[in-house]
Each structure stands twice: as structure tokens, then as C-alpha cells.
Design an enzyme around this catalytic site. Structure first.
Site, mmCIF file in Angstrom:
data_model
loop_
_atom_site.group_PDB
_atom_site.id
_atom_site.type_symbol
_atom_site.label_atom_id
_atom_site.label_comp_id
_atom_site.label_asym_id
_atom_site.label_seq_id
_atom_site.Cartn_x
_atom_site.Cartn_y
_atom_site.Cartn_z
ATOM 1 N N GLU A 16 23.128 30.562 57.219
ATOM 2 C CA GLU A 16 24.250 29.749 56.747
ATOM 3 C C GLU A 16 23.820 28.663 55.764
ATOM 4 O O GLU A 16 24.517 27.672 55.572
ATOM 5 C CB GLU A 16 24.987 29.140 57.946
ATOM 6 C CG GLU A 16 25.658 30.207 58.781
ATOM 7 C CD GLU A 16 26.164 29.669 60.107
ATOM 8 O OE1 GLU A 16 27.349 29.351 60.175
ATOM 9 O OE2 GLU A 16 25.369 29.550 61.050
ATOM 10 N N SER A 152 29.392 31.623 61.782
ATOM 11 C CA SER A 152 30.048 32.220 60.620
ATOM 12 C C SER A 152 30.401 33.687 60.843
ATOM 13 O O SER A 152 30.503 34.457 59.890
ATOM 14 C CB SER A 152 29.187 32.076 59.365
ATOM 15 O OG SER A 152 29.188 30.723 58.948
ATOM 16 N N TYR A 222 34.570 31.917 53.556
ATOM 17 C CA TYR A 222 34.058 31.106 52.456
ATOM 18 C C TYR A 222 34.541 31.534 51.088
ATOM 19 O O TYR A 222 34.239 30.901 50.104
ATOM 20 C CB TYR A 222 32.533 31.031 52.535
ATOM 21 C CG TYR A 222 32.130 30.472 53.874
ATOM 22 C CD1 TYR A 222 32.488 29.168 54.222
ATOM 23 C CD2 TYR A 222 31.472 31.239 54.812
ATOM 24 C CE1 TYR A 222 32.187 28.661 55.465
ATOM 25 C CE2 TYR A 222 31.149 30.728 56.057
ATOM 26 C CZ TYR A 222 31.512 29.447 56.377
ATOM 27 O OH TYR A 222 31.217 28.941 57.608
ATOM 28 N N ARG A 261 33.928 20.798 66.814
ATOM 29 C CA ARG A 261 35.108 21.625 66.527
ATOM 30 C C ARG A 261 35.110 22.791 67.501
ATOM 31 O O ARG A 261 34.115 23.498 67.629
ATOM 32 C CB ARG A 261 35.049 22.163 65.098
ATOM 33 C CG ARG A 261 36.391 22.717 64.626
ATOM 34 C CD ARG A 261 36.233 23.592 63.417
ATOM 35 N NE ARG A 261 35.710 24.890 63.797
ATOM 36 C CZ ARG A 261 34.767 25.548 63.128
ATOM 37 N NH1 ARG A 261 34.234 25.044 62.046
ATOM 38 N NH2 ARG A 261 34.368 26.733 63.550
ATOM 39 N N ASP A 263 36.699 26.374 68.772
ATOM 40 C CA ASP A 263 37.446 27.544 68.325
ATOM 41 C C ASP A 263 38.142 28.162 69.532
ATOM 42 O O ASP A 263 37.513 28.412 70.562
ATOM 43 C CB ASP A 263 36.498 28.564 67.678
ATOM 44 C CG ASP A 263 35.862 28.013 66.401
ATOM 45 O OD1 ASP A 263 36.398 27.017 65.858
ATOM 46 O OD2 ASP A 263 34.850 28.573 65.942
ATOM 47 N N GLU A 276 34.272 29.115 71.447
ATOM 48 C CA GLU A 276 32.989 28.433 71.242
ATOM 49 C C GLU A 276 33.241 27.044 70.687
ATOM 50 O O GLU A 276 34.347 26.730 70.246
ATOM 51 C CB GLU A 276 32.126 29.217 70.249
ATOM 52 C CG GLU A 276 32.769 29.337 68.884
ATOM 53 C CD GLU A 276 31.809 29.164 67.721
ATOM 54 O OE1 GLU A 276 30.597 28.952 67.943
ATOM 55 O OE2 GLU A 276 32.277 29.204 66.573
ATOM 56 N N ASN A 278 31.438 24.022 68.032
ATOM 57 C CA ASN A 278 30.461 23.817 66.965
ATOM 58 C C ASN A 278 30.056 22.351 66.913
ATOM 59 O O ASN A 278 30.917 21.480 66.770
ATOM 60 C CB ASN A 278 31.080 24.213 65.622
ATOM 61 C CG ASN A 278 31.493 25.676 65.635
ATOM 62 O OD1 ASN A 278 30.694 26.550 65.361
ATOM 63 N ND2 ASN A 278 32.742 25.939 66.007
ATOM 64 N N GLY A 282 31.624 23.066 59.874
ATOM 65 C CA GLY A 282 31.641 23.206 58.414
ATOM 66 C C GLY A 282 32.410 22.058 57.778
ATOM 67 O O GLY A 282 33.389 21.568 58.319
#
Ligand SMILES: Nc1ncnc2c1ncn2[C@@H]1O[C@H](COP(=O)(O)OP(=O)(O)O)[C@@H](O)[C@H]1O
Ligand SMILES: [Mg+2]
Length: 313
Positions: A16, A152, A222, A261, A263, A276, A278, A282
Site C-alpha cells: 500500500e 486495501s 483508489y 476507522r 468497516d 475490521e 483500521n 486512508g
């Protein structure tokens, strides 16, 4: 107190890397717009000497992938006695390993898809075919396969028939040594960012992700254009409240710090399923946390500066 010298750490050698560089530039620009003196640095062989020569007040790690999210870089920053924004190494390690994070968050009362984690060796030792048959018997179809550690959506895929499972496992093992095979949850995918304010985790509005083929994969993430992001997510008020509460629960249960963050997928009955969390979300132009920050009427630079300021000693 004022911030005299901030280092934003981005890049590194994970899959990443490119995303991290974009995230780092975004954070650096947002801080510079507020006249915070920022140096953007890669996590490379020159880093430690540079940090030793010219000690920053605070470091803002924006590294994705293993070193950035498993706690190792942060452990090194602690060795150097350098303050930094974000979760501490122990908490990162737990959050980074998806099966471990799922158990912690499930115990805190949030649902998470039924799953099995299979390291490559077990899979080979026990015989791929017999293991795969039992997974399908037990967990049913469709399934979702992804590396236990990673990001990602690299190495991740949906499995709709038993025949697709072997290829999904092989694709997954290309990106990691262990696979997490989960029941596929259909519903509304959302990401909930949490920012600490005065030491209290506060959830920002959920951002809904509508990916072109239902899979929010690397390209969908992305290459702006294909994926639609809807803020706030189109959820019934109770489901929206449950999603934001789940993210705060995950942040607290995992002992995270400053920002995270989570998900989630909200199924059609309104139940929230944890996927999950983070610890280095991002921060690119198309990323979820910056979208939530903007929707909440906040400025990304101000949010980052406030987090940095809490670490000034
Ligand atoms: N159990 C699941 N059911 C349905 N979709 C899933 C499931 N797990 C993951 N996904 C999809 O795959 C994407 C990546 O999975 P995630 O667990 O967030 O890992 P990462 O973002 O670290 O690659 C999610 O954003 C979601 O679109
Ligand atoms: Mg994710």
C-alpha cells in the site's frame, strides 16, 4: 503550546506504499494550510538518523500495511521517546490481526461474520480439498476470503460456489500466510471513523460505499469514479446509530487511541456486522475518513492539528 516541528511518516515498503504516499501528502498539505511546519518523510533506512538529528515534537504516522498498522513502527518511535498520533503498538497488533480483532469486538457485543482462519501450513498439512469441503458445509455459501492481515482488499474475493473456493484461497495466499474465510454478509457497507476529542472517542457520520460489482476492491478504492460514496449512509436512524455505536465500541474494546476507522456491513434487518478496524485509515482525496470529516463540517487539517497538540509535552 505550539507545534514547531511535525513529521508526517508515509510510504514504507508495503503493497500500500502508493496509497500511503498520497495519504501522507494530503495530511501534510492540510497541516501546512494551517501554518504547521511539516516534514514529510518516508520510512526508510535514513529515517532514524534524521529523527535523531532533528527531533520532531510529534510524529503523525500515515503508513498503511504491516509496519504501519501492526504496531512495529510505533514501537520504534517509542524506543526513541518520540510522541506520535494514533494507537499504541499493543493495541495495533490486536487490531491488525483480523481474527483476533473480531473476537475482541464480538466479546464487546458487536456481531461479526462467522469465520475460520487458516494458515497456509494447516491447509497443506490437512489436505486442501477436505478442509475446503468442511468449510462450505459449515459456513455455507457465499463466502468471503481475505488475508487475516492486510489491507486495501488485496487478495480478497467473494466465493459464490464451492468450485470457486480453491482459487480464492490461492489468490489470498499470494498476499498473506493465512486466510480468513468468512460468511458473506450482504447489505449496506459503511465505514465509521472515530476521532478522539478531549480523550473521548466520537464517531463521525457513517460513509456508505457502493462499489461497482459489490466488491470494494483495490481498483474501486483508489481509481475515483466507479465507486459511489454516500454521506451520511442511507440507513434507518436506528441502524445508523447502531453503526456509529459499533465503531466506538470497537475503538474502546481494542484500546485504540486518537483515530480509527471501522468497516461494517449493515444487513437488511438492520443488524451491524463488524469486518475490521483500521488504525492508520486512508487519508487520500477519495478516502473515507476525510469524507466523514468534511461531512461533519470539520477541517481535516484542524482535526489532525488537534490530535498532534494532545501529544505536546
Ligand atoms: N464477510 C464479508 N462479506 C461481504 N463483504 C466483505 C466481507 N468481508 C470483506 N468484505 C468486502 O471486502 C472489503 C475488504 O475487506 P476488509 O475486511 O475491510 O479488509 P481490508 O480493507 O483490510 O482489505 C470490504 O470493504 C467489503 O467490501
Ligand atoms: Mg477494510
Amino acid at each position: 503550546m505550539e507545534l514547531g516541528h511535525v513529521v508526517v511518516l508515509a510510504g514504507g515498503l508495503s503493497y500500500e506504499r502508493e496509497v500511503s504516499l498520497r495519504s501522507g501528502r494530503r495530511v501534510a498539505d492540510a497541516l501546512r494550510a494551517l501554518d504547521v511546519p511539516v516534514e514529510l518523510r518516508d520510512a526508510d533506512a535514513a529515517l532514524l538518523d534524521a529523527l535523531g538529528r532533528d527531533r520532531p515534537d510529534v510524529v503523525f504516522p500515515v503508513l498503511h500495511g504491516a509496519a504501519g498498522e501492526d504496531g512495529s513502527i510505533r514501537g520504534v518511535l517509542e524506543l526513541l521517546d518520540l510522541p506520535y498520533v494514533g494507537a499504541r503498538p499493543d493495541a495495533c497488533r490486536v487490531a491488525w490481526d483480523k481474527p483476533t480483532a473480531k473476537s475482541v469486538v464480538r466479546r464487546a457485543g458487536v456481531a461479526t461474520p462467522r469465520s475460520v482462519a487458516l494458515p497456509k501450513e494447516i491447509f497443506h498439512d490437512l489436505g486442501a480439498a477436505s478442509v475446503l469441503d468442511r468449510i462450505v458445509d459449515r459456513l455455507g455459501l457465499p463466502l468471503f476470503v481475505k488475508p487475516t492481515r492486510g489491507g486495501s482488499a488485496l487478495g480478497a474475493s467473494v466465493v459464490r460456489s464451492a468450485a470457486e473456493l480453491p482459487a480464492a484461497m490461492v489468490g489470498c495466499f499470494a498476499y498473506g500466510d493465512a486466510a480468513l474465510v468468512e460468511q458473506y454478509v450482504s447489505g449496506t457497507e459503511v465505514a465509521v471513523s472515530v476521532i478522539e476529542r478531549d480523550g473521548e472517542p466520537v464517531a463521525l457520520p457513517a460513509v456508505e460505499i457502493v462499489a461497482p460489482h459489490g466488491l470494494y476492491d483495490y481498483t474501486a478504492r483508489y481509481d475515483a469514479g466507479d465507486t459511489a460514496f454516500i454521506t451520511p449512509a442511507r440507513l434507518a436512524p436506528e441502524a445508523a446509530a447502531a453503526a456509529t455505536a459499533a465503531a466506538v465500541t470497537a475503538h474502546r474494546a481494542l484500546g485504540l487511541r486518537d483515530l480509527s476507522r471501522t468497516d461494517l456491513i449493515v444487513d437488511d434487518s438492520g443488524e451491524v456486522h463488524f469486518l475490521e478496524v483500521n488504525v492508520a485509515p486512508g487519508m487520500t482525496e477519495t478516502s473515507l475518513l476525510p469524507r466523514a470529516v468534511a461531512h461533519a463540517g470539520l477541517d481535516l487539517g484542524t482535526v489532525c492539528r488537534d490530535l498532534l497538540l494532545t501529544h505536546l509535552t
